[in-house]
Design a protein around this motif. Structure first.
Motif, mmCIF file in Angstrom:
data_model
loop_
_atom_site.group_PDB
_atom_site.id
_atom_site.type_symbol
_atom_site.label_atom_id
_atom_site.label_comp_id
_atom_site.label_asym_id
_atom_site.label_seq_id
_atom_site.Cartn_x
_atom_site.Cartn_y
_atom_site.Cartn_z
ATOM 1 N N HIS A 106 0.827 -1.213 0.000
ATOM 2 C CA HIS A 106 0.000 0.000 0.000
ATOM 3 C C HIS A 106 0.856 1.255 0.000
ATOM 4 O O HIS A 106 1.574 1.524 0.972
ATOM 5 C CB HIS A 106 -0.924 0.015 1.225
ATOM 6 N N ARG A 107 0.779 2.000 -1.087
ATOM 7 C CA ARG A 107 1.482 3.288 -1.149
ATOM 8 C C ARG A 107 0.620 4.335 -0.465
ATOM 9 O O ARG A 107 -0.558 4.528 -0.818
ATOM 10 C CB ARG A 107 1.768 3.675 -2.597
ATOM 11 N N ILE A 108 1.196 5.022 0.521
ATOM 12 C CA ILE A 108 0.412 5.922 1.358
ATOM 13 C C ILE A 108 -0.056 7.152 0.591
ATOM 14 O O ILE A 108 -1.190 7.602 0.741
ATOM 15 C CB ILE A 108 1.217 6.317 2.613
ATOM 16 N N GLY A 109 0.786 7.722 -0.223
ATOM 17 C CA GLY A 109 0.394 8.894 -0.991
ATOM 18 C C GLY A 109 0.522 10.189 -0.213
ATOM 19 O O GLY A 109 -0.424 10.981 -0.142
ATOM 20 N N PHE A 110 1.677 10.424 0.390
ATOM 21 C CA PHE A 110 1.909 11.680 1.088
ATOM 22 C C PHE A 110 1.875 12.850 0.105
ATOM 23 O O PHE A 110 2.282 12.708 -1.056
ATOM 24 C CB PHE A 110 3.257 11.642 1.805
ATOM 25 N N PRO A 111 1.408 14.006 0.543
ATOM 26 C CA PRO A 111 1.384 15.177 -0.346
ATOM 27 C C PRO A 111 2.781 15.518 -0.844
ATOM 28 O O PRO A 111 3.784 15.265 -0.157
ATOM 29 C CB PRO A 111 0.832 16.296 0.549
ATOM 30 N N PRO A 112 2.904 16.088 -2.028
ATOM 31 C CA PRO A 112 4.213 16.498 -2.547
ATOM 32 C C PRO A 112 4.936 17.409 -1.560
ATOM 33 O O PRO A 112 4.315 18.205 -0.867
ATOM 34 C CB PRO A 112 3.868 17.247 -3.846
ATOM 35 N N ARG A 113 6.245 17.242 -1.480
ATOM 36 C CA ARG A 113 7.140 18.062 -0.669
ATOM 37 C C ARG A 113 7.047 17.754 0.832
ATOM 38 O O ARG A 113 7.631 18.472 1.649
ATOM 39 C CB ARG A 113 6.917 19.562 -0.916
#
Length: 448
Positions: free
Chosen positions: A302-309
């Motif tokens: 599962h890729r969490i998908g943190f916001p860019p930067r």
């Protein structure tokens, strides 16, 4: 920067000046050093035959000391360098190496620190020296020793002071420890192969003859071998000779972090493989750490998908992801850490594993089940390359106590990829191209 606030970093801002004074022989194309972990009986800091629980707790303590050291030293560098007090290196550095210097040669054990640049060893004649079993290096007895004069370009910044015609530096540490000495050059000997050594003349180092309040377990350590990107470090001084390359492959074993590994330079670096993944080193002003551009994290599939930067290095020095071997466990910035650990917790509790008290700095621990198999992996998604940590290297097991812990800890403002998660991975640093390469490998097969 570790400690780029030290006197030599402030003294030696121009790498080109430093390199101009290095004149190795044509054969100086590659060499290796044995990386000796603290838990090896060969280590000058060997704590004795610890139980698994004691060893795990020691790894947690070393990791916490290392993270504090790296972050404190970088933040302190933005303040007045005259007021800097760094933590003492022994508590925050895990690997050491044995090398020789001088003519005639004298063997010394130095702590390997990828977070600092200064190379220094205790040096006779002493004003003050901490207790050391091995013979101290005697500058007056070596025919290849030379002082760097006050007129040298490398002695022109504010913390390098000309005292009685000598270029003198001073490095202060937490708890009142301080090392002082003379900026010098000497011939260093490195292992060319198992049967011979490679002499490298005119290596710049600190001849420390005034050392106060140092206490090193085992009394064999004599100084520090700086490995960061500052101009005074080993890798910067030898950059042209080693083609800007060095690598390591940390050996995994049942006796955690006990086996020695090989630190390879130049032609000895294992660099020709098709399966390497490559990510850029993120160079920034006011830092000489090895920062990588971390974009996201996966737990299991599962890729969490943190916001860019999310993991970017900020102008004030906060943020960023450092790859380092001084810390053992890995640290994640507190905000993202909570989201990552939620994934682990939901997974283990879904299988009925009971969460237990935290072990030191490890906050997510669970009762062991001998039949349990679906341990989760974790992937660091760096720019252009995924660094997958298999389950073998994601947990500390406390078999006698009947539980295991996820080998991740929170830290405010930084993410730090530690040595535990780098085991059985060939990691290559190519400073000419400004990249780090990595690929899985059975590190136990990496020999001199």
């Amino acid at each position: 920067m570790a400690p780029f606030q030290n006197s030599l970093f402030l003294c030696l801002m121009a790498a080109a000046v430093s390199l101009a004074y290095f004149t190795p022989s044509e054969s100086a194309a590659g060499f290796s050093l044995k990386l000796i972990p603290r838990f090896s009986p060969e280590s000058p800091l060997y704590p004795g035959n610890l139980s698994q629980s004691e060893r795990n707790q020691k790894m947690v303590e070393i990791s916490q000391a290392r993270a504090n050291y790296l972050v404190f030293s970088q933040n302190a560098a933005m303040d007045d360098p005259e007021s800097i007090h760094l933590p003492v290196h022994e508590a925050s550095t895990f690997y050491s190496a044995e090398l020789s210097l001088g003519t005639p040669q004298i063997s010394q054990y130095l702590l390997i620190d990828a977070g600092s640049g200064l190379i220094w060893t205790q040096c006779l004649p002493c004003i003050n020296c901490f207790n050391q079993i091995l013979p101290l290096y005697n500058s007056t007895a070596s025919s290849t020793y030379q002082k760097i004069p006050c007129t040298d370009p490398r002695c022109r910044k504010r913390l390098c002071k000309c005292v009685d015609g000598n270029c003198v530096y001073s490095q202060r540490y937490g708890g009142g420890a301080v090392t002082k000495g003379i900026l010098s050059t000497e011939t260093f000997m490195f292992a060319y192969n198992k049967d011979s050594v490679l002499p490298v003349p005119n290596m710049m180092f600190g001849c420390s003859n005034d050392n106060l309040d140092f206490t090193f377990r085992g009394r064999k350590i004599s100084g520090i071998l700086g490995m960061n990107t500052a101009p005074e470090s080993l890798v910067s001084q030898l950059k042209s000779t080693i083609q800007g390359r060095f690598s390591y492959c940390l050996v995994y074993g049942y006796r955690e972090m006990e086996a020695t590994s090989i630190l390879r330079f130049g032609e000895d670096t294992v660099s020709m493989r098709r399966d390497y993944k490559t990510t850029p080193i993120m160079y920034r002003d006011l830092t000489t750490y090895y920062y990588l551009n971390l974009l996201d994290i996966s737990v299991g599939d599962h890729r969490i998908g943190f916001p860019p930067r999310t993991f970017d290095l900020k102008p004030n020095g906060n943020g960023g992801c450092i790859i380092d071997t001084g810390a053992i466990a890995t640290f994640i910035d507190r905000g993202p850490y909570e989201r990552v650990m939620r994934e682990f917790d939901e997974h283990f509790t879904s299988f009925g594993l009971e969460r237990v008290h935290k072990e030191g700095g490890l906050e997510y621990c669970y009762k062991s089940n001998p039949k349990f198999r679906p341990y989760l992996s974790m992937t660091f998604h760096f720019q252009g390359a995924d660094f997958k940590v298999e389950p073998t290297y994601m947990y500390f097991h406390y078999e006698a106590k009947g539980y295991f812990c996820v080998a991740l800890m929170p830290f405010t403002g930084k993410t730090l990829l530690g040595a535990w998660q780098q085991q059985d991975m060939r990691v290559v640093y190519d400073l000419n191209l400004g990249v780090v390469r990595f690929a899985p490998e059975n590190c136990a097969s990496d020999k001199f």
